[in-house]
Design an enzyme around this catalytic site. Structure first.
Site, PDB file in Angstrom:
ATOM      1  N   ALA A   1       5.275   7.298  -5.881  1.00  0.00           N
ATOM      2  CA  ALA A   1       5.553   7.596  -4.303  1.00  0.00           C
ATOM      3  C   ALA A   1       4.904   6.368  -3.503  1.00  0.00           C
ATOM      4  O   ALA A   1       4.031   6.757  -2.842  1.00  0.00           O
ATOM      5  CB  ALA A   1       5.036   8.856  -4.194  1.00  0.00           C
TER       6      ALA A   1
ATOM      7  N   HIS B 226       3.614   3.294  -1.096  1.00  0.00           N
ATOM      8  CA  HIS B 226       3.567   3.247   0.259  1.00  0.00           C
ATOM      9  C   HIS B 226       2.903   2.037   0.415  1.00  0.00           C
ATOM     10  O   HIS B 226       2.283   1.312  -0.687  1.00  0.00           O
ATOM     11  CB  HIS B 226       3.133   4.391   0.749  1.00  0.00           C
ATOM     12  CG  HIS B 226       1.466   4.590   0.508  1.00  0.00           C
ATOM     13  ND1 HIS B 226       0.464   4.153   0.517  1.00  0.00           N
ATOM     14  CD2 HIS B 226       1.402   5.981  -0.160  1.00  0.00           C
ATOM     15  CE1 HIS B 226      -0.541   4.805   0.148  1.00  0.00           C
ATOM     16  NE2 HIS B 226      -0.123   5.980  -0.448  1.00  0.00           N
TER      17      HIS B 226
ATOM     18  N   GLY C 141      -0.130   1.421   1.287  1.00  0.00           N
ATOM     19  CA  GLY C 141      -1.508   1.283   0.770  1.00  0.00           C
ATOM     20  C   GLY C 141      -1.547   0.964  -0.356  1.00  0.00           C
ATOM     21  O   GLY C 141      -2.542   0.066  -0.832  1.00  0.00           O
ATOM     22  N   HIS C 142      -0.577   1.523  -1.484  1.00  0.00           N
ATOM     23  CA  HIS C 142      -0.707   0.832  -2.764  1.00  0.00           C
ATOM     24  C   HIS C 142      -0.213  -0.608  -2.932  1.00  0.00           C
ATOM     25  O   HIS C 142      -0.776  -1.457  -3.579  1.00  0.00           O
ATOM     26  CB  HIS C 142       0.668   1.759  -3.707  1.00  0.00           C
ATOM     27  CG  HIS C 142       0.091   2.948  -3.661  1.00  0.00           C
ATOM     28  ND1 HIS C 142       1.068   4.034  -3.159  1.00  0.00           N
ATOM     29  CD2 HIS C 142      -0.534   3.738  -4.353  1.00  0.00           C
ATOM     30  CE1 HIS C 142       0.523   5.279  -3.583  1.00  0.00           C
ATOM     31  NE2 HIS C 142      -0.320   5.043  -4.222  1.00  0.00           N
TER      32      HIS C 142
ATOM     33  N   GLN D  82      -5.239  16.081 -13.892  1.00  0.00           N
ATOM     34  CA  GLN D  82      -5.844  16.025 -12.819  1.00  0.00           C
ATOM     35  C   GLN D  82      -5.817  16.843 -11.772  1.00  0.00           C
ATOM     36  O   GLN D  82      -6.570  17.108 -10.715  1.00  0.00           O
ATOM     37  CB  GLN D  82      -6.397  14.282 -12.307  1.00  0.00           C
ATOM     38  CG  GLN D  82      -5.026  14.056 -11.707  1.00  0.00           C
ATOM     39  CD  GLN D  82      -5.045  12.593 -11.398  1.00  0.00           C
ATOM     40  OE1 GLN D  82      -5.268  11.519 -12.115  1.00  0.00           O
ATOM     41  NE2 GLN D  82      -5.325  12.143  -9.905  1.00  0.00           N
TER      42      GLN D  82
ATOM     43  N   GLU E 234     -10.154   2.799  -1.026  1.00  0.00           N
ATOM     44  CA  GLU E 234     -11.262   3.664  -0.635  1.00  0.00           C
ATOM     45  C   GLU E 234     -10.948   5.174  -0.051  1.00  0.00           C
ATOM     46  O   GLU E 234     -11.670   5.747   0.264  1.00  0.00           O
ATOM     47  CB  GLU E 234     -11.862   2.803   0.278  1.00  0.00           C
ATOM     48  CG  GLU E 234     -12.937   1.565  -0.512  1.00  0.00           C
ATOM     49  CD  GLU E 234     -13.541   1.011   0.577  1.00  0.00           C
ATOM     50  OE1 GLU E 234     -13.469   0.918   1.851  1.00  0.00           O
ATOM     51  OE2 GLU E 234     -14.743   0.462  -0.122  1.00  0.00           O
TER      52      GLU E 234
ATOM     53  N   SER F 275      -0.736   8.071   2.655  1.00  0.00           N
ATOM     54  CA  SER F 275      -0.941   8.866   1.400  1.00  0.00           C
ATOM     55  C   SER F 275       0.446   9.361   0.710  1.00  0.00           C
ATOM     56  O   SER F 275       1.150   9.848   1.565  1.00  0.00           O
ATOM     57  CB  SER F 275      -1.712  10.054   1.619  1.00  0.00           C
ATOM     58  OG  SER F 275      -1.632  11.046   0.815  1.00  0.00           O
ATOM     59  N   SER F 276       0.748   9.445  -0.301  1.00  0.00           N
ATOM     60  CA  SER F 276       1.856   9.812  -1.039  1.00  0.00           C
ATOM     61  C   SER F 276       2.153  11.404  -0.587  1.00  0.00           C
ATOM     62  O   SER F 276       3.446  11.632  -0.181  1.00  0.00           O
ATOM     63  CB  SER F 276       1.848  10.063  -2.524  1.00  0.00           C
ATOM     64  OG  SER F 276       1.776   8.540  -2.843  1.00  0.00           O
ATOM     65  N   ARG F 277       1.307  12.050   0.002  1.00  0.00           N
ATOM     66  CA  ARG F 277       1.332  13.489   0.153  1.00  0.00           C
ATOM     67  C   ARG F 277       1.922  13.669   1.668  1.00  0.00           C
ATOM     68  O   ARG F 277       2.475  14.591   2.413  1.00  0.00           O
ATOM     69  CB  ARG F 277       0.372  14.246  -0.092  1.00  0.00           C
ATOM     70  CG  ARG F 277      -0.095  14.615  -1.199  1.00  0.00           C
ATOM     71  CD  ARG F 277      -1.490  15.385  -1.495  1.00  0.00           C
ATOM     72  NE  ARG F 277      -1.755  16.028  -2.803  1.00  0.00           N
ATOM     73  CZ  ARG F 277      -2.386  15.500  -3.634  1.00  0.00           C
ATOM     74  NH1 ARG F 277      -2.773  14.193  -3.417  1.00  0.00           N
ATOM     75  NH2 ARG F 277      -2.489  15.901  -4.854  1.00  0.00           N
TER      76      ARG F 277
END
Length: 295
Positions: free
Chosen positions: A46, A48, A50-51, A75, A162, A199-201
């Site tokens: 997923a 974005h 950030g990745h 996890q 981070e 975030s992916s969420r």
């Protein structure tokens, strides 16, 4: 970076999508033999911006870039969270091609866990607070999958965002325990234009929750000003919790001000020998958002 990196990369025109441990190990063996530097970016997909910022840095600093795309079941302490976690493998691979990644490692659960992984890591105090307290078993699952990836890839460097500040401390502890020889590279949080941590969420947020979620970062930023103005740790914590909880649709699960290395809560600013970090988890409806800020 290897001096003839660009000449070498001429021969890797298309990214390879690899689904088995054996194939990835085989492809990387010759590169290790040539002393190529390898950057690993572990992800749960997923993808974005950030990745992509992690991947861009890995590309700048290494000859070869490996990105893993794997939703790691061990996890997740909440089965519903695992079920609803976004999975966009085809779109992810398209993004990775555009980012000049060499190898996308996209294994199945049975490939990564041919047998049940019963390893228990003695991660110590860094894993016992905040996320560790709220999500029992979460960090042990992180240590399981990241240690597997490190053993398979044997990277020169591994890149983590981070936003998951405590996770980086846990991974550093796991590296120490397991004796891996690599550099853990912590990369700054990437934010949307309105300040929301990527975030992916975030794709699961309702329009109403998406509209109010950027206030989390705004409140954290204001809390840094409060510290500069002389506010105590206790006062800053109370402000952040009360201000977020006052927003319709948001509810704080925890907010802690901790030492940046030990992850242990501090009662006064001068107790944070490595500097203080404020770590927050907020529920926006049923979507769990995390963020942090350095003081």
């Amino acid at each position: 970076m290897h001096p003839d990196n660009y000449q070498y990369r001429f021969f890797i025109i298309n990214m390879e999508i690899i689904t088995t441990v054996g194939q990835l190990s085989e492809r990387l063996a010759s590169l290790h033999a040539q002393s190529r530097t390898i950057g690993l970016v572990p992800t749960m997909g997923a993808l974005h911006a950030g990745h992509m910022s992690l991947i861009e840095r890995a590309r700048r600093e290494n000859d070869i870039v490996v990105v893993s795309v794997f939703v790691n079941p061990t996890q997740f302490n909440n089965p519903e969270d695992l079920r609803t976690y976004p999975r966009t493998e085809e779109a992810d691979c398209a993004l990775l091609r555009q980012a000049d990644v060499d190898f996308a490692f996209v294994p199945t659960v049975s490939e990564m866990y041919p047998q049940e992984d019963n390893r228990q890591f003695d991660l110590g105090p860094v894993a016992q607070v905040m996320e560790g307290a709220m999500r029992p078993g979460h960090f042990n699952g992180v240590a399981q999958i990241v240690s597997k990836l490190f053993a398979i890839v044997n990277p020169t460097r591994a890149y983590f965002g981070e936003k998951d500040f405590q996770q980086i401390a846990v991974i550093r502890k796991m590296v120490q325990l397991e004796g891996f020889s690599l550099e853990i590279v912590a990369c700054p949080i990437k934010r949307e234009e309105d300040g929301l941590a990527m975030s992916s969420r975030n794709v699961r947020l309702t329009p109403e929750h998406r509209a109010v979620a950027p206030q989390i970062h705004k409140i954290l930023t204001r809390s840094v000003d409060m510290k500069s103005e002389g506010a105590s740790v206790v006062d800053v914590k109370a402000y952040v919790v009360d201000a977020i909880n006052a927003l319709e649709g948001l509810e704080v699960e925890y907010y802690e001000i901790v030492d940046a290395l030990s992850m242990q809560p501090v009662g006064a600013w001068d107790e944070a020998a490595a500097g203080a970090v404020g770590c927050v988890t907020v529920y926006a409806g049923d979507v769990r958002l995390i963020d942090n800020i350095k003081y």
